[in-house]
Motif scaffolding. Structure first.
Motif, PDB file in Angstrom:
ATOM      1  N   SER A 236     -47.330  -9.631 -29.030  1.00 23.23           N
ATOM      2  CA  SER A 236     -47.862 -10.491 -30.102  1.00 23.23           C
ATOM      3  C   SER A 236     -46.711 -11.072 -30.917  1.00 23.23           C
ATOM      4  CB  SER A 236     -48.804  -9.690 -31.013  1.00 23.23           C
ATOM      5  OG  SER A 236     -48.153  -8.527 -31.505  1.00 23.23           O
ATOM      6  N   ALA A 237     -45.634 -11.454 -30.226  1.00 26.82           N
ATOM      7  CA  ALA A 237     -44.439 -11.915 -30.931  1.00 26.82           C
ATOM      8  C   ALA A 237     -43.557 -12.738 -30.004  1.00 26.82           C
ATOM      9  CB  ALA A 237     -43.643 -10.713 -31.462  1.00 26.82           C
ATOM     10  N   ASN A 238     -42.707 -13.548 -30.599  1.00 27.06           N
ATOM     11  CA  ASN A 238     -41.665 -14.231 -29.841  1.00 27.06           C
ATOM     12  C   ASN A 238     -40.501 -13.280 -29.613  1.00 27.06           C
ATOM     13  OD1 ASN A 238     -42.599 -17.012 -31.776  1.00 27.06           O
ATOM     14  ND2 ASN A 238     -42.820 -16.977 -29.559  1.00 27.06           N
ATOM     15  N   VAL A 239     -39.691 -13.555 -28.562  1.00 25.64           N
ATOM     16  CA  VAL A 239     -38.589 -12.669 -28.157  1.00 25.64           C
ATOM     17  C   VAL A 239     -37.265 -13.424 -28.213  1.00 25.64           C
ATOM     18  CG1 VAL A 239     -37.740 -11.092 -26.379  1.00 25.64           C
ATOM     19  CG2 VAL A 239     -40.186 -11.567 -26.538  1.00 25.64           C
ATOM     20  N   TYR A 240     -36.207 -12.726 -28.628  1.00 30.19           N
ATOM     21  CA  TYR A 240     -34.871 -13.294 -28.729  1.00 30.19           C
ATOM     22  C   TYR A 240     -33.855 -12.295 -28.182  1.00 30.19           C
ATOM     23  CZ  TYR A 240     -37.493 -15.601 -32.492  1.00 30.19           C
ATOM     24  OH  TYR A 240     -38.455 -16.241 -33.229  1.00 30.19           O
ATOM     25  N   LEU A 241     -32.788 -12.819 -27.565  1.00 33.62           N
ATOM     26  CA  LEU A 241     -31.665 -11.953 -27.205  1.00 33.62           C
ATOM     27  C   LEU A 241     -30.403 -12.500 -27.842  1.00 33.62           C
ATOM     28  CD1 LEU A 241     -29.614 -13.312 -24.909  1.00 33.62           C
ATOM     29  CD2 LEU A 241     -31.428 -12.645 -23.356  1.00 33.62           C
ATOM     30  N   VAL A 242     -29.464 -11.606 -28.085  1.00 31.37           N
ATOM     31  CA  VAL A 242     -28.176 -11.963 -28.675  1.00 31.37           C
ATOM     32  C   VAL A 242     -27.097 -11.621 -27.674  1.00 31.37           C
ATOM     33  CG1 VAL A 242     -26.588 -11.620 -30.613  1.00 31.37           C
ATOM     34  CG2 VAL A 242     -29.069 -11.386 -30.969  1.00 31.37           C
ATOM     35  N   SER A 243     -26.226 -12.589 -27.396  1.00 29.59           N
ATOM     36  CA  SER A 243     -25.050 -12.307 -26.571  1.00 29.59           C
ATOM     37  C   SER A 243     -23.865 -12.106 -27.496  1.00 29.59           C
ATOM     38  CB  SER A 243     -24.794 -13.442 -25.583  1.00 29.59           C
ATOM     39  OG  SER A 243     -24.492 -14.637 -26.264  1.00 29.59           O
ATOM     40  N   GLY A 244     -22.736 -11.719 -26.940  1.00 29.19           N
ATOM     41  CA  GLY A 244     -21.598 -11.339 -27.766  1.00 29.19           C
ATOM     42  C   GLY A 244     -20.876 -12.486 -28.423  1.00 29.19           C
ATOM     43  N   ASP A 245     -21.242 -13.734 -28.127  1.00 26.75           N
ATOM     44  CA  ASP A 245     -20.497 -14.880 -28.653  1.00 26.75           C
ATOM     45  C   ASP A 245     -21.289 -15.661 -29.706  1.00 26.75           C
ATOM     46  OD1 ASP A 245     -22.397 -15.794 -26.945  1.00 26.75           O
ATOM     47  OD2 ASP A 245     -21.079 -17.099 -25.771  1.00 26.75           O
ATOM     48  N   LYS A 246     -22.046 -14.954 -30.501  1.00 25.91           N
ATOM     49  CA  LYS A 246     -22.856 -15.560 -31.570  1.00 25.91           C
ATOM     50  C   LYS A 246     -23.868 -16.561 -31.015  1.00 25.91           C
ATOM     51  CE  LYS A 246     -21.714 -15.983 -35.736  1.00 25.91           C
ATOM     52  NZ  LYS A 246     -21.224 -16.372 -37.078  1.00 25.91           N
ATOM     53  N   THR A 247     -24.379 -16.258 -29.839  1.00 23.08           N
ATOM     54  CA  THR A 247     -25.381 -17.102 -29.221  1.00 23.08           C
ATOM     55  C   THR A 247     -26.710 -16.374 -29.166  1.00 23.08           C
ATOM     56  OG1 THR A 247     -23.742 -18.265 -27.879  1.00 23.08           O
ATOM     57  CG2 THR A 247     -26.026 -18.362 -27.134  1.00 23.08           C
ATOM     58  N   ILE A 248     -27.766 -17.047 -29.588  1.00 25.67           N
ATOM     59  CA  ILE A 248     -29.116 -16.491 -29.553  1.00 25.67           C
ATOM     60  C   ILE A 248     -29.918 -17.299 -28.539  1.00 25.67           C
ATOM     61  CG2 ILE A 248     -31.098 -15.803 -30.952  1.00 25.67           C
ATOM     62  CD1 ILE A 248     -28.445 -14.771 -32.067  1.00 25.67           C
ATOM     63  N   LYS A 249     -30.635 -16.595 -27.677  1.00 27.90           N
ATOM     64  CA  LYS A 249     -31.524 -17.263 -26.737  1.00 27.90           C
ATOM     65  C   LYS A 249     -32.966 -16.879 -27.019  1.00 27.90           C
ATOM     66  CE  LYS A 249     -28.776 -18.139 -22.560  1.00 27.90           C
ATOM     67  NZ  LYS A 249     -28.705 -17.908 -21.086  1.00 27.90           N
ATOM     68  N   THR A 250     -33.856 -17.856 -26.909  1.00 20.49           N
ATOM     69  CA  THR A 250     -35.285 -17.602 -26.980  1.00 20.49           C
ATOM     70  C   THR A 250     -35.969 -18.599 -26.059  1.00 20.49           C
ATOM     71  OG1 THR A 250     -37.165 -17.271 -28.485  1.00 20.49           O
ATOM     72  CG2 THR A 250     -35.751 -19.164 -28.940  1.00 20.49           C
ATOM     73  N   ALA A 251     -37.109 -18.225 -25.523  1.00 19.57           N
ATOM     74  CA  ALA A 251     -37.791 -19.079 -24.548  1.00 19.57           C
ATOM     75  C   ALA A 251     -38.159 -20.422 -25.165  1.00 19.57           C
ATOM     76  CB  ALA A 251     -39.035 -18.374 -24.021  1.00 19.57           C
ATOM     77  N   PRO A 252     -38.082 -21.495 -24.384  1.00 21.21           N
ATOM     78  CA  PRO A 252     -38.483 -22.810 -24.898  1.00 21.21           C
ATOM     79  C   PRO A 252     -39.985 -22.884 -25.100  1.00 21.21           C
ATOM     80  CG  PRO A 252     -38.045 -22.939 -22.546  1.00 21.21           C
ATOM     81  CD  PRO A 252     -37.641 -21.551 -22.980  1.00 21.21           C
ATOM     82  N   LEU A 253     -40.408 -23.805 -25.957  1.00 20.67           N
ATOM     83  CA  LEU A 253     -41.830 -23.953 -26.257  1.00 20.67           C
ATOM     84  C   LEU A 253     -42.522 -24.737 -25.153  1.00 20.67           C
ATOM     85  CD1 LEU A 253     -41.827 -24.641 -30.105  1.00 20.67           C
ATOM     86  CD2 LEU A 253     -42.195 -22.479 -28.893  1.00 20.67           C
ATOM     87  N   THR A 254     -43.136 -24.014 -24.249  1.00 17.81           N
ATOM     88  CA  THR A 254     -43.941 -24.610 -23.193  1.00 17.81           C
ATOM     89  C   THR A 254     -45.375 -24.114 -23.371  1.00 17.81           C
ATOM     90  OG1 THR A 254     -43.304 -22.784 -21.736  1.00 17.81           O
ATOM     91  CG2 THR A 254     -42.018 -24.808 -21.576  1.00 17.81           C
ATOM     92  N   ALA A 255     -46.247 -24.435 -22.421  1.00 19.69           N
ATOM     93  CA  ALA A 255     -47.668 -24.100 -22.579  1.00 19.69           C
ATOM     94  C   ALA A 255     -47.930 -22.602 -22.599  1.00 19.69           C
ATOM     95  CB  ALA A 255     -48.480 -24.753 -21.462  1.00 19.69           C
TER      96      ALA A 255
END
Length: 297
Positions: free
Chosen positions: A185-204
């Motif tokens: 029931s939430a969005n997900v994010y990951l952090v890599s070591g170079d100050k980069t955050i990834k989260t899934a793009p807004l699709t259907a």
């Protein structure tokens, strides 16, 4: 004190509240909902949630139940009557009551509106976030329009229950291509070591989280690069940090996924700092809303 609900024009004791057995929300999950966090007696991210509610109604061709200003007054009154200082407020709008038929009612019916509120133990939530949670992965078997915030949440319920029975706190959903979509029931994010955050793009198959909007803005203001890009479970296992976001949990660090320790096994600096920054911003802006845009809602 008895909790008070708003049901189709009346404020009633929640244990006496009811809707018709032919309400299409009950019969078909033909309904949408929104949830606001309440800070100091005021709803946070008020306008953004109202905007998303309007979109959900439009996508399902459900009539807007009332003007936006009227709805805000009712939300505030439910909060007041329940004496909520720190908590949650829940709004559900169904297509309405009609004889059971898969087709929309031939003669339009009035949408049903239900609003409830409850207090939340923020100290307990803070302690949980300080420790971090365990999660497991599960196949994403939800329908193809998760961008609409409908009440049809049975796949989420089954996934979360599987996590509980496995001794975990939450679940990460993975699509048929092996990509992480969302939490239970939430969005997900990951952090890599170079100050980069990834989260899934807004699709259907991704809900456009209101908290997600605020977090991405906060991250960028703090100098992080936010990439909206699909990632795999393998990427998640290797992340320096992994966290969830939702109106109910704000920012919740994951320290163990499928038995893989994330980072050093403790909530990381990004999630910890981001959680506090979001709470401060949401508290400051709670209760603020705009009447601009479509005022039919």
């Amino acid at each position: 004190m008895s909790r008070i609900a708003y049901v189709n024009g009346a404020y009633v004791r929640q244990n006496h509240a009811s809707v018709s057995i032919e309400d299409r929300g009950y019969q078909f999950a033909d309904a949408v909902y929104e949830v606001w966090a309440v800070f100091d007696g005021r709803a946070a991210d008020l306008t953004a949630h109202l905007d998303r509610l309007e979109r959900s109604l439009r996508e399902l061709h459900i009539a807007q139940p009332m003007g936006r200003a009227s709805l805000v007054v009712i939300l505030e009154e439910v909060i007041r009557r329940n004496r909520i200082r720190e908590g949650m407020i829940y709004l559900q709008v169904s297509r309405g009551v009609a004889p059971r038929d898969h087709f929309f009612p031939a003669t339009p019916v009035k949408p049903s509106v239900v609003i409830t509120a409850k207090p939340v133990d923020r100290d307990a939530a803070r302690r949980k976030a300080a420790k971090g949670i365990k999660a497991i992965s599960q196949p994403d078997i939800r329908w193809g329009r998760c961008d609409i915030k409908t009440v049809g949440l049975l796949p989420n319920v089954l996934a979360k229950q599987t996590a509980r029975e496995a001794g975990a706190d939450d679940v990460i959903l993975v699509d048929s291509n092996g990509y992480v979509t969302e939490g239970g029931s939430a969005n997900v994010y990951l952090v890599s070591g170079d100050k980069t955050i990834k989260t899934a793009p807004l699709t259907a198959n991704i809900l456009p989280g209101v908290t997600r909007i605020s977090l991405i803005s906060l991250l960028k203001s703090q100098g992080y690069t936010v990439i909206e890009e699909a990632f795999t479970l393998k990427d998640a296992y290797a992340a320096s940090e992994l966290f969830l976001s939702a109106a109910s949990t704000f920012v919740m660090p994951i320290v163990d996924l499928d038995g893989h320790v994330i980072g050093d096994g403790m909530p990381g600096d990004v999630a910890t700092t981001l959680r506090e920054a979001y709470i401060q911003e949401a508290t400051h802006s709670a209760g603020v809303w705009s009447a601009s845009g479509n005022n039919n809602l």
